[in-house]
Scaffold this motif. Structure first.
Motif, PDB file in Angstrom:
ATOM      1  N   ASP A  94       0.927  -1.255   0.062  1.00  0.00           N
ATOM      2  CA  ASP A  94      -0.052  -0.041  -0.048  1.00  0.00           C
ATOM      3  C   ASP A  94       0.973   0.999  -0.043  1.00  0.00           C
ATOM      4  N   ILE A  95       0.387   2.339  -0.594  1.00  0.00           N
ATOM      5  CA  ILE A  95       1.169   3.397  -0.763  1.00  0.00           C
ATOM      6  C   ILE A  95       0.774   4.644  -0.407  1.00  0.00           C
ATOM      7  N   VAL A  96       1.627   5.655   0.283  1.00  0.00           N
ATOM      8  CA  VAL A  96       1.368   6.994   0.373  1.00  0.00           C
ATOM      9  C   VAL A  96       2.113   8.012  -0.487  1.00  0.00           C
ATOM     10  N   LEU A  97       1.545   8.521  -1.290  1.00  0.00           N
ATOM     11  CA  LEU A  97       2.661   9.596  -2.328  1.00  0.00           C
ATOM     12  C   LEU A  97       2.144  11.014  -1.780  1.00  0.00           C
ATOM     13  N   THR A  98       3.092  11.781  -2.050  1.00  0.00           N
ATOM     14  CA  THR A  98       2.812  13.173  -2.119  1.00  0.00           C
ATOM     15  C   THR A  98       2.804  13.860  -3.525  1.00  0.00           C
ATOM     16  N   TYR A  99       2.403  15.101  -3.585  1.00  0.00           N
ATOM     17  CA  TYR A  99       2.513  15.948  -4.678  1.00  0.00           C
ATOM     18  C   TYR A  99       2.418  17.359  -4.212  1.00  0.00           C
ATOM     19  N   ASN A 100       2.929  18.138  -5.063  1.00  0.00           N
ATOM     20  CA  ASN A 100       2.762  19.658  -4.676  1.00  0.00           C
ATOM     21  C   ASN A 100       1.858  20.312  -5.472  1.00  0.00           C
ATOM     22  N   SER A 101       1.930  20.209  -6.609  1.00  0.00           N
ATOM     23  CA  SER A 101       0.555  21.065  -7.415  1.00  0.00           C
ATOM     24  C   SER A 101      -0.274  20.296  -8.426  1.00  0.00           C
ATOM     25  N   LYS A 102       0.516  19.070  -8.679  1.00  0.00           N
ATOM     26  CA  LYS A 102      -0.636  18.200  -9.872  1.00  0.00           C
ATOM     27  C   LYS A 102      -1.543  17.231  -9.373  1.00  0.00           C
ATOM     28  N   LYS A 103      -2.170  17.934  -8.719  1.00  0.00           N
ATOM     29  CA  LYS A 103      -3.299  16.815  -7.934  1.00  0.00           C
ATOM     30  C   LYS A 103      -3.882  15.729  -8.928  1.00  0.00           C
ATOM     31  N   GLU A 104      -4.353  16.178 -10.131  1.00  0.00           N
ATOM     32  CA  GLU A 104      -4.908  15.427 -11.040  1.00  0.00           C
ATOM     33  C   GLU A 104      -4.067  14.263 -11.218  1.00  0.00           C
ATOM     34  N   ARG A 105      -2.892  14.416 -11.562  1.00  0.00           N
ATOM     35  CA  ARG A 105      -1.693  13.459 -12.005  1.00  0.00           C
ATOM     36  C   ARG A 105      -1.555  12.397 -10.692  1.00  0.00           C
ATOM     37  N   ALA A 106      -1.579  13.051  -9.448  1.00  0.00           N
ATOM     38  CA  ALA A 106      -1.585  12.008  -8.192  1.00  0.00           C
ATOM     39  C   ALA A 106      -2.805  11.235  -8.201  1.00  0.00           C
ATOM     40  N   GLU A 149      -4.436   3.959 -10.737  1.00  0.00           N
ATOM     41  CA  GLU A 149      -3.410   2.848 -11.365  1.00  0.00           C
ATOM     42  C   GLU A 149      -2.951   1.888  -9.975  1.00  0.00           C
ATOM     43  N   ILE A 150      -2.516   2.371  -9.093  1.00  0.00           N
ATOM     44  CA  ILE A 150      -2.203   1.494  -7.817  1.00  0.00           C
ATOM     45  C   ILE A 150      -3.255   0.690  -7.245  1.00  0.00           C
ATOM     46  N   GLU A 151      -4.577   1.348  -7.417  1.00  0.00           N
ATOM     47  CA  GLU A 151      -5.645   0.466  -6.654  1.00  0.00           C
ATOM     48  C   GLU A 151      -6.348  -0.416  -7.525  1.00  0.00           C
ATOM     49  N   GLN A 152      -6.199   0.012  -8.976  1.00  0.00           N
ATOM     50  CA  GLN A 152      -6.754  -1.168  -9.655  1.00  0.00           C
ATOM     51  C   GLN A 152      -6.439  -2.572  -9.478  1.00  0.00           C
ATOM     52  N   PRO A 153      -5.210  -2.989  -9.109  1.00  0.00           N
ATOM     53  CA  PRO A 153      -4.893  -4.462  -8.851  1.00  0.00           C
ATOM     54  C   PRO A 153      -5.115  -4.868  -7.283  1.00  0.00           C
ATOM     55  N   GLY A 154      -5.976  -3.678  -6.560  1.00  0.00           N
ATOM     56  CA  GLY A 154      -6.299  -4.101  -5.379  1.00  0.00           C
ATOM     57  C   GLY A 154      -5.466  -3.747  -4.212  1.00  0.00           C
ATOM     58  N   GLN A 155      -4.622  -2.695  -4.393  1.00  0.00           N
ATOM     59  CA  GLN A 155      -3.783  -2.188  -3.475  1.00  0.00           C
ATOM     60  C   GLN A 155      -4.503  -0.855  -2.707  1.00  0.00           C
ATOM     61  N   THR A 156      -3.926  -0.510  -1.734  1.00  0.00           N
ATOM     62  CA  THR A 156      -4.687   0.851  -1.166  1.00  0.00           C
ATOM     63  C   THR A 156      -3.510   1.860  -1.391  1.00  0.00           C
ATOM     64  N   ALA A 157      -4.241   3.186  -1.681  1.00  0.00           N
ATOM     65  CA  ALA A 157      -3.025   4.043  -1.752  1.00  0.00           C
ATOM     66  C   ALA A 157      -3.769   5.427  -1.546  1.00  0.00           C
ATOM     67  N   ILE A 158      -2.994   6.613  -0.928  1.00  0.00           N
ATOM     68  CA  ILE A 158      -3.556   7.841  -0.861  1.00  0.00           C
ATOM     69  C   ILE A 158      -2.546   8.792  -1.332  1.00  0.00           C
ATOM     70  N   ALA A 159      -2.872  10.147  -1.756  1.00  0.00           N
ATOM     71  CA  ALA A 159      -2.083  11.177  -2.141  1.00  0.00           C
ATOM     72  C   ALA A 159      -2.369  12.050  -1.150  1.00  0.00           C
ATOM     73  N   LEU A 160      -1.356  12.865  -0.735  1.00  0.00           N
ATOM     74  CA  LEU A 160      -1.306  13.924   0.270  1.00  0.00           C
ATOM     75  C   LEU A 160      -0.605  15.218  -0.374  1.00  0.00           C
ATOM     76  N   GLN A 161      -1.014  16.349  -0.389  1.00  0.00           N
ATOM     77  CA  GLN A 161      -0.352  17.454  -0.749  1.00  0.00           C
ATOM     78  C   GLN A 161       0.752  18.001   0.103  1.00  0.00           C
ATOM     79  N   LEU A 162       2.093  18.188  -0.396  1.00  0.00           N
ATOM     80  CA  LEU A 162       3.170  18.475   0.412  1.00  0.00           C
ATOM     81  C   LEU A 162       4.078  19.496  -0.575  1.00  0.00           C
ATOM     82  N   ASN A 163       4.489  20.711   0.054  1.00  0.00           N
ATOM     83  CA  ASN A 163       5.421  21.420  -0.675  1.00  0.00           C
ATOM     84  C   ASN A 163       6.589  21.238   0.097  1.00  0.00           C
ATOM     85  N   THR A 164       7.622  20.646  -0.111  1.00  0.00           N
ATOM     86  CA  THR A 164       8.798  20.535   0.514  1.00  0.00           C
ATOM     87  C   THR A 164       9.942  21.544   0.639  1.00  0.00           C
ATOM     88  N   ALA A 165       9.259  22.656  -0.029  1.00  0.00           N
ATOM     89  CA  ALA A 165      10.028  23.855   0.246  1.00  0.00           C
ATOM     90  C   ALA A 165       9.642  24.682   1.352  1.00  0.00           C
TER      91      ALA A 165
END
Length: 91
Positions: free
Chosen positions: A2-14, A20-36
């Motif tokens: 299962d995956i946690v990914l971060t994005y800064n500005s491209k929420k749609e791509r996230a 894609e990750i969830e299609q085979p049955g995994q769990t995933a979430i995307a959280l916004q993060l500006n590392t700057a």
């Protein structure tokens, strides 16, 4: 995994990546993060803890992959908060 990914500005791509990750049955979430924006880290970690608990159960991360700041080499000891902005910005 299962995956946690971060994005800064491209929420749609996230969200596309999550689908894609969830299609085979995994769990995933995307959280916004500006590392700057180092001052936002505390609130991000609080959100991350809540989301881990809500979506995955235990608040535990087994692996971490860093893809922020690639392409520019600078020794860690020479990287300051002021200097890190362009280096660690996620697109």
């Amino acid at each position: 995994m299962d995956i946690v990914l971060t994005y800064n500005s491209k929420k749609e791509r996230a969200l596309e990546t999550i689908a894609e990750i969830e299609q085979p049955g995994q769990t995933a979430i995307a959280l916004q993060l500006n590392t700057a924006d180092i001052k936002s880290f505390h609130s991000f970690f609080e959100l991350l803890k809540r989301e881990l608990s809500n979506n995955f159960g235990p608040q535990k991360i087994n692996y971490r992959v860093n893809n922020a700041g690639i392409g520019i080499n600078s020794p860690f000891a020479e990287t300051t908060e002021e200097y890190s902005g362009p280096l660690f910005r996620m697109y």
